[in-house]
Design an enzyme around this catalytic site. Structure first.
Site, short mmCIF file in Angstrom:
data_model
loop_
_atom_site.label_atom_id
_atom_site.label_comp_id
_atom_site.label_asym_id
_atom_site.label_seq_id
_atom_site.Cartn_x
_atom_site.Cartn_y
_atom_site.Cartn_z
N ASN A 64 0.72 -1.26 0.11
CA ASN A 64 -0.01 0.03 -0.08
C ASN A 64 0.86 1.28 0.02
OD1 ASN A 64 -1.76 2.23 0.31
ND2 ASN A 64 -2.74 1.28 2.22
N ARG A 78 -2.29 -2.21 -3.54
CA ARG A 78 -3.74 -1.34 -3.30
C ARG A 78 -3.72 -0.21 -4.31
NH1 ARG A 78 -5.13 3.09 1.21
NH2 ARG A 78 -7.68 3.10 0.75
N GLU A 122 -7.44 -5.97 4.81
CA GLU A 122 -7.31 -5.74 3.65
C GLU A 122 -6.00 -6.63 2.82
OE1 GLU A 122 -8.90 -1.38 3.15
OE2 GLU A 122 -8.02 -1.74 4.95
N HIS A 165 -13.26 1.64 0.24
CA HIS A 165 -12.98 0.76 1.30
C HIS A 165 -13.43 -0.70 0.81
CE1 HIS A 165 -13.27 4.07 4.65
NE2 HIS A 165 -11.98 3.75 4.35
N ARG A 179 -13.46 14.39 8.43
CA ARG A 179 -14.26 14.69 7.35
C ARG A 179 -15.44 14.82 8.05
NH1 ARG A 179 -12.05 9.69 4.31
NH2 ARG A 179 -10.13 10.34 3.52
#
Ligand code: AMP
Length: 394
Positions: free
Chosen positions: A7, A88, A381, A177, A238
């Site tokens: 990643n 990723r 992940e 996601h 956020r």
């Protein structure tokens, strides 16, 4: 077979070397502050941890350093033992509804959608190129955050805006996601003892970034993030969903341009914005204990919006077998899980208070008589990236 899951961020590179199909982690680690004089290289293997602070000017240097370490620490005898590298990639636009073996055409397509994810896709490509140069004969696979959501129907993914915004610029809901939502929905089917095709689940991935996903028979039918990761439920920094007219209003009132206002919605809102204290759930729950009113507001606002989305997804799915909690907050903050569960009484959801004390372990946290099961499922992940890499390079 050994597979590397990667990643790459703009100044970081996270990696995990996995043995497949056992899915055992051989080494994991991260290179941080790439491009600075005091870059940090951390690698964990077995119960050992090795940390080095040195200058790592580029991702290429980081990758070569990692590969050298794998040999020097006797983790690998030869680099040929690595049979595939899975990367990723944040945005696959409408090009990719599944992971894919990386070719020149794939790199072009990732480049093409870079304006939809300007902070992420170029960084992901830097990681891809660095591994390609260091290991030119080893196949690489791209695993997209958006791919899992490409099964959403048009009524769901379109915004009610001028249609040309979509045809000219690709303005639509993409969702993110996806790798995590897919992993958790597979684990949920296992815990429910059902075939994935027969399951209806709602996944709450609540970390610093957070999104919900409605999964019907293993396919994403709706998700709370949209064109960008800014929409949906409130997150660490956020805002989640707001009336878009606020952007223009604040721009005028505060004499800021649109970029500056959007930046505040991305970096100064959510937990941090409402509490004025922190973006970290642990800090907020400590403040809640002290009775801090703004922190209470911040966690309750998030809890309400998660419950509101669950209600909507319950209808979209036509019922639901399980609601799953994952990621940093979902896996660890029983307080947030309780806030959400308390709002779901009308669906016959009942939380088991004892079981809800669990952290970071697959557990059923609802009572026996709850109409919908509540599941705590740690996400993974890297395993999904490794699984897709093996599937595609074989
Ligand atoms: P993630 O982005 O998935 O790494 O999640 C980060 C969020 O998880 C932060 O808000 C952390 O405060 C939160 N988190 C991690 N561990 C815990 C914990 N033990 N209790 C409460 N929140 C936690």
């Amino acid at each position: 077979m050994k597979v590397m899951a990667v990643n790459a961020g703009s100044s970081s590179l996270k990696f995990q070397l996995l043995d497949m199909p056992s899915e055992m982690v051989i080494v994991s680690g991260v290179v941080e502050r790439i491009g600075l004089n005091d870059s940090i290289f951390t690698i964990k293997f077995g119960d050992k941890k090795n940390k080095e602070i040195t200058s790592i000017p580029t991702h290429n240097v980081a990758v070569n350093m990692l590969l050298d370490k794998l040999l020097n620490l006797n983790i690998l005898k030869s680099l040929d033992e690595i049979e595939g590298v899975g990367h990723r990639v944040v945005h696959g636009g409408e090009y990719f509804s599944d992971s894919v073996v990386i070719t020149d055409e794939v790199v072009d397509a990732i480049n093409k959608v870079s304006d939809l994810a300007p902070l992420h896709n170029p960084a992901n490509l830097t990681g891809i190129k660095a591994f390609q140069e260091a290991l030119p004969n080893i196949k690489a696979v791209a695993v997209f955050d958006t791919a899992f959501h490409q099964t959403m129907d048009q009524v769901t993914y379109m915004y009610s805006v001028p249609y040309e915004w979509y045809t000219k610029y690709g303005v639509r809901k993409y969702g993110f996601h996806g790798t995590s939502h897919k992993y958790v929905s597979l684990r949920a089917a296992d815990m429910l003892n059902k075939k994935i095709e027969d399951t209806k689940v709602i996944i709450c991935h609540i970390g610093n970034g957070a999104s919900l996903c409605a999964v019907n028979g293993g396919k994403s039918i709706d998700t709370s993030m949209g064109f960008t990761p800014l929409s949906g439920i409130p997150m660490g920094t956020r805002s989640g969903d707001i009336d878009p007219a606020i952007v223009q209003f604040i721009s005028q009132k505060e004499n800021k341009n649109l970029d500056e206002v959007i930046d505040e919605l991305n970096k100064k809102s959510g937990y941090l914005g409402l509490s004025g204290l922190s973006s970290d759930s642990r800090d907020l729950w400590e403040a809640v204990e002290r009775g801090d009113k703004k922190s209470i507001l911040a966690v309750e606002k998030q809890g309400k919006m998660i419950a509101d989305y669950i209600g909507a997804y319950y209808l979209a799915l036509g019922g639901c077998d399980a609601i799953c909690f994952t990621a940093g907050i979902g896996e660890n903050a029983g307080e947030t899980r309780k806030l959400v569960a308390d709002r779901l009484g009308a669906l016959g959801v009942k939380l088991d208070f004892e079981k809800n004390l669990t952290r970071g372990e697959e557990t059923v946290i609802s009572t026996e008589d709850s109409k919908i099961k509540l599941l705590l499922i740690p996400t993974n992940e890297e395993v999904m990236i490794a699984r897709d890499t093996v599937r595609l390079i074989k």
